[in-house]
Design a protein around this motif. Sequence first.
Motif, PDB file in Angstrom:
ATOM      1  N   PRO A  97       0.806  -1.225   0.000  1.00 53.04           N
ATOM      2  CA  PRO A  97       0.000   0.000   0.000  1.00 53.04           C
ATOM      3  C   PRO A  97       0.840   1.276   0.000  1.00 53.04           C
ATOM      4  N   LYS A  98       2.030   1.221   0.616  1.00 52.21           N
ATOM      5  CA  LYS A  98       2.865   2.419   0.710  1.00 52.21           C
ATOM      6  C   LYS A  98       3.477   2.814  -0.630  1.00 52.21           C
ATOM      7  N   SER A  99       3.409   1.931  -1.605  1.00 44.33           N
ATOM      8  CA  SER A  99       4.005   2.235  -2.914  1.00 44.33           C
ATOM      9  C   SER A  99       3.246   3.331  -3.648  1.00 44.33           C
ATOM     10  N   ALA A 100       2.060   3.694  -3.166  1.00 41.26           N
ATOM     11  CA  ALA A 100       1.284   4.759  -3.801  1.00 41.26           C
ATOM     12  C   ALA A 100       1.552   6.133  -3.193  1.00 41.26           C
ATOM     13  N   VAL A 101       2.316   6.190  -2.113  1.00 43.78           N
ATOM     14  CA  VAL A 101       2.547   7.458  -1.422  1.00 43.78           C
ATOM     15  C   VAL A 101       3.474   8.359  -2.237  1.00 43.78           C
ATOM     16  N   THR A 102       3.081   9.630  -2.371  1.00 45.95           N
ATOM     17  CA  THR A 102       3.893  10.628  -3.069  1.00 45.95           C
ATOM     18  C   THR A 102       4.318  11.728  -2.099  1.00 45.95           C
ATOM     19  N   LEU A 103       5.236  12.562  -2.540  1.00 45.98           N
ATOM     20  CA  LEU A 103       5.637  13.720  -1.738  1.00 45.98           C
ATOM     21  C   LEU A 103       4.448  14.640  -1.513  1.00 45.98           C
ATOM     22  N   ALA A 141       9.412   2.214   8.551  1.00 44.37           N
ATOM     23  CA  ALA A 141       8.650   0.964   8.589  1.00 44.37           C
ATOM     24  C   ALA A 141       7.230   1.160   9.107  1.00 44.37           C
ATOM     25  N   THR A 142       6.875   2.386   9.466  1.00 43.16           N
ATOM     26  CA  THR A 142       5.544   2.662  10.003  1.00 43.16           C
ATOM     27  C   THR A 142       4.461   2.268   9.005  1.00 43.16           C
ATOM     28  N   ASP A 143       3.484   1.514   9.464  1.00 45.48           N
ATOM     29  CA  ASP A 143       2.378   1.103   8.601  1.00 45.48           C
ATOM     30  C   ASP A 143       1.398   2.252   8.386  1.00 45.48           C
ATOM     31  N   LEU A 144       0.723   2.214   7.253  1.00 46.77           N
ATOM     32  CA  LEU A 144      -0.323   3.194   6.973  1.00 46.77           C
ATOM     33  C   LEU A 144      -1.579   2.854   7.767  1.00 46.77           C
ATOM     34  N   ASP A 145      -2.328   3.895   8.124  1.00 46.16           N
ATOM     35  CA  ASP A 145      -3.636   3.715   8.753  1.00 46.16           C
ATOM     36  C   ASP A 145      -4.765   3.763   7.722  1.00 46.16           C
ATOM     37  N   GLY A 146      -4.435   4.186   6.514  1.00 44.07           N
ATOM     38  CA  GLY A 146      -5.442   4.300   5.465  1.00 44.07           C
ATOM     39  C   GLY A 146      -4.773   4.389   4.110  1.00 44.07           C
ATOM     40  N   SER A 155      -0.193  14.602  10.264  1.00 41.06           N
ATOM     41  CA  SER A 155       0.811  13.577  10.551  1.00 41.06           C
ATOM     42  C   SER A 155       2.211  14.147  10.701  1.00 41.06           C
ATOM     43  N   CYS A 156       2.699  14.149  11.938  1.00 41.50           N
ATOM     44  CA  CYS A 156       4.107  14.471  12.175  1.00 41.50           C
ATOM     45  C   CYS A 156       4.998  13.395  11.563  1.00 41.50           C
ATOM     46  N   ALA A 157       4.529  12.143  11.589  1.00 39.09           N
ATOM     47  CA  ALA A 157       5.293  11.049  10.990  1.00 39.09           C
ATOM     48  C   ALA A 157       5.539  11.303   9.512  1.00 39.09           C
ATOM     49  N   GLY A 158       4.550  11.879   8.833  1.00 37.99           N
ATOM     50  CA  GLY A 158       4.706  12.167   7.414  1.00 37.99           C
ATOM     51  C   GLY A 158       5.811  13.166   7.143  1.00 37.99           C
ATOM     52  N   PHE A 159       5.923  14.181   7.980  1.00 40.35           N
ATOM     53  CA  PHE A 159       6.952  15.199   7.745  1.00 40.35           C
ATOM     54  C   PHE A 159       8.340  14.706   8.130  1.00 40.35           C
ATOM     55  N   ASN A 160       8.428  13.801   9.085  1.00 42.63           N
ATOM     56  CA  ASN A 160       9.732  13.186   9.335  1.00 42.63           C
ATOM     57  C   ASN A 160      10.116  12.243   8.195  1.00 42.63           C
ATOM     58  N   THR A 161       9.119  11.689   7.531  1.00 39.98           N
ATOM     59  CA  THR A 161       9.394  10.868   6.344  1.00 39.98           C
ATOM     60  C   THR A 161       9.926  11.737   5.209  1.00 39.98           C
TER      61      THR A 161
END
Length: 359
Positions: A97-103, A141-146, A155-161
């Motif tokens: 699922p994470k393969s669809a994530v963009t900047l 390695a954090t899993d997506l919630d959606g 999401s603070c996690a997103g900005f650290n990513t």
Amino acid sequence: MSPTLPSTTAQLQRDLQRLLDQAVKDGVAPAVSCAVALAGKDLPVLAAGKAGRHTFFDLASITKLFTTVTALILVDDGSLELDTAVGRHLRAYARGPKSAVTLRHLLTHTSGLPSEWRGWDAALSQGRGFDRQVLVADLLATDLDGAPGTRFEYSCAGFNTVMALAEHVTKTPWGQLVKERLLYQLPTLDITGTPRVERCAPTEFQPALGRGLVQGIVHDEAAWSLGGLSGNAGMFATADGLRVFGTALRDGLPGILSPGLAAEMWRSQLPEILGGNFNPADPGFGQGLGLRINQQPWMGSSGVQSRGHGGFTGTSLLVDKGHRTVIALLTNRVNPSRDGNDATGLRKAVSDVVHSFAP
């Protein structure tokens, strides 16, 4: 106060100073500072309590705006792409699922990542200490919630990513990257990720984490574990320094970003990204690239076209192009504890009074 200020501007200064003084008296924060630009004119910096005009404050999540601009600088130079899957660069995002994530998803809180990453907490509780390489791997390695692009979740996690992505493609430590690509381009020395302790307003007393009184070190625990200045927090500034950055945002970041990307940062993103999942009545909505839009609880009733960001430590930056207004409001409301007033009322009051004087 300068005697040459127009009477209306002088009145605004008096009104703002009363708000700051009252906030200190009411225990909102022991230190408060504010810098305003109205109709394109910088007003004198104000301070109250245990703050002076040159006091540095922990900006907390306002840091996300510096992260956004740094990432977009890398888009401008071809190192990153807004709408290409970040899995092109990050192995942890290469499949599933994470393969669809963009900047773009990461910069608009629509990646599907949870609001927080708490790898730092696990490291402390297990007595492992902070190994940044291990922590970044855990973050990635954090899993997506959606599913990406289907919902908004701050999401603070997103900005650290975003930080991890930028470090990977540039092979440059994040603090150095932000400093060289962004901070050196701003006409101020009053924004930094490595402040002098004695010039900083203290934040929280955290003996349970072995930190004691936190001063001159980032308050946010995730950023602390990652070494200080991170994607989600860790920038420090004076009110005047933050106003300089806000003025650059207001004017389109000339000499820093291409006009197209600066405009994209300002544009409301969620209707297009979320499509049928977009609900304009949801209080979480109003998001550009990094920039929050029309956040009524603190931007005020006249802030419909305002952009900016708030910070957990009691900070905010509001920018309004129509009125050529910038409001940099800094407090250390988490000193000595985060359990007090969250400074939302002060932020709104300041926004409302400045807007009331806007032409």
